[in-house]
Scaffold this active site. Sequence first.
Site, PDB file in Angstrom:
ATOM      1  N   ASP A 339      36.098  42.292  41.449  1.00  0.00           N
ATOM      2  CA  ASP A 339      37.208  43.237  41.524  1.00  0.00           C
ATOM      3  C   ASP A 339      38.511  42.530  41.157  1.00  0.00           C
ATOM      4  O   ASP A 339      38.794  41.428  41.640  1.00  0.00           O
ATOM      5  CB  ASP A 339      37.282  43.786  42.952  1.00  0.00           C
ATOM      6  CG  ASP A 339      38.383  44.797  43.145  1.00  0.00           C
ATOM      7  OD1 ASP A 339      38.317  45.873  42.528  1.00  0.00           O
ATOM      8  OD2 ASP A 339      39.323  44.501  43.915  1.00  0.00           O
ATOM      9  N   GLU A 376      36.250  42.601  36.241  1.00  0.00           N
ATOM     10  CA  GLU A 376      37.223  43.669  36.033  1.00  0.00           C
ATOM     11  C   GLU A 376      38.481  42.948  35.561  1.00  0.00           C
ATOM     12  O   GLU A 376      39.248  42.402  36.358  1.00  0.00           O
ATOM     13  CB  GLU A 376      37.492  44.444  37.322  1.00  0.00           C
ATOM     14  CG  GLU A 376      38.437  45.616  37.108  1.00  0.00           C
ATOM     15  CD  GLU A 376      38.770  46.348  38.403  1.00  0.00           C
ATOM     16  OE1 GLU A 376      38.906  47.593  38.360  1.00  0.00           O
ATOM     17  OE2 GLU A 376      38.907  45.691  39.452  1.00  0.00           O
TER      18      GLU A 376
END
Length: 689
Positions: A339, A376
Amino acid sequence: MKSAVTAGRSAPLGATVLPGGVNFSLFSRAATGVELLLFDGEENSRPARVIPIDPAANRTYHYWHVFVPGVHPGQIYGYRVEGDWDPANGKRFLPGKVLLDPYGRAVVVPTSYRRDAACRNADTAATAMKSVVADVSAYDWQGDVPLQRPSSRTVVYEMHVRGFTQNPNSGVAEVKRGTYAGAIEKIPYLQRLGITAVELQPVFQFDVQDAPPGLTNYWGYAPISFFAPHQGYSSRRDPLGAVDEFRDLVKALHRAGIEVILDVVFNHTTEGDHRGPTLSFRGIDNATYYMLEADRARYADYSGTGNTLNTNHPIVRRMIVDSLRYWVETMHVDGFRFDLASILSRDQSGQVVPNPPVLWDIESEPALAGTKLIAEAWDAAGLYQVGSFVGDSWKEWNGRFRDDVRSFFRGEEGSIEPFVDRLMGSPSLYSHKEREPEQSVNFVTCHDGFTLNDLVSYDNKHNEANGEDNRDGADDNRSWNCGVEGPTDDPGIDKLRTRQVKNFFTVTMLSAGMPMMLMGDEVRRTQGGNNNAYCQDNETSWFDWSLVAKRSDVLRFVTLLNARRVLRDVEPEQKRVALSQLIRQSDTTWHGVKLGEPDWLPSSHSVAFTVRLLKERMSSHAILNAYWEPLEFELPATGGDGSPWRRWIDTSLDSPHDIVDWEHAPAIYGSRYRAEPRSVVLLLRGPGI
């Protein structure tokens, strides 16, 4: 009579079960004192035993350690850490707080737990989360190992553990709903769907109370322990239940041929900004674990959540790599999605560095060789590294694929060239690295944003239930409601929405790259237009199992599409050739409505292409019409042996004609094919077709 504690040793960090007892080790550079607290039960308001760790006899460098005889797995524990309260110099020691072990393998949460941000001096012994001693070697894997499936044969299913089975209509027994055990019961569904990997939204222990008042942190992007599986996802009530139940899920998925990828959050913790609670890192060594502003009392915030982990500090780097190694070696996971991974590119002052040590530590760690690493490649402060993320083996969530495919199918001007680039595996982003096309993880929807159903049902977000007056969530959704905002009884609009859903699925699976789909999209799951449902632990977010029957046509379409993502029925040496690799090959021929005459003007809304594959034994011809009128496309001539084109997919047709088994694909005769408005057609020709 309890045996006397001994000095213990600095390594390994955390609580390690040894013959006769447990060794505890904790890093804190700035602490002046540390106490180990042992609790008899998770609801106890006071520790049963307090063990001071002597800074003279039980401290090596900045490691505080002690060996406690007679302690066994299942022992609940925590720390109190003493030091200066001097926020201006980055020190935030609060000796009244009971703190989690950063290396703890399990966590218990008392029913009285509360985030105590406002209670600086309060004793939290009764209310704090606490760590649990675990003997992680005492599990029978029965020969299980990570699967290491090639990326070219991978279809990822982004899934929320709780949301997958929490709905009462899941058919899972109440005690197992929303748990690792509940997910095991639904593995046959995942097998039938044809996905090859589940990407689990965060399963590290997180704080469900990290949400607006009256709401719950449902997604789990609020970590507080990087080694402990989330206790709330366990159907077992014993302190170590989550550890083994998670491993039961991994083992069961592997037996079904499905990999496990974890969505990991190493960019921030749930402790938030300077007003947040002290649960672990902040009270142990604040200036080591977090990036601080020039005003050391404030936290740098590149995550949008109030704080940012100091990921390139040597101690934090080691913790991150140790965590990843643990989840691979001890928990048998197959990969990780990071993330806001671009935060890992920032140094301790927040500057972006060309060769971030933590990223190379991860990539070069031998235990992670062969593990899927997915970034990401952006953060909340504007750093965007899609196509340029550091490293040789990292794959990337391709946010531009999401945006450009959405733009094309809603009929935007100027979308044709970016769309074709995404079909080809985004060479404008990745060709400079000379990497496999699967570096691009292609997706149209993910947990963050509209579901696929809502993408074709809403022009605007509807996040009022989140309590922020609809200010939260992205405004740039590139969605189109097909004529009516939200649910409709109009069969024509509903049919168009289904067609658009099938278009998105087809392009995601056809494009060069590694495809990912969102849980429930295969049955048109809706969130009522909420594009930021992080705090909605209710039917807004849960999988609605009644849709399996209601939207069986879409489910059938996706299942057959997934089944042919990889060409399994060919010679052994060709089995790694995926449909997505077609359009990355040099013999692709591009067309418009006329053969060999593609229209690249900004006003164009359609394209076609022909590809030969498998040494010219098979050919594919695709037509993509995002125009709002039907178009007649010329077809390439039949094969040299006179074999006709056969129609595998036409998203404008009703089920079961929209997609068919290859063996039953109907022949298409003639020199033209009429592509209906907003449709995708795929024709095939060759042996076995």
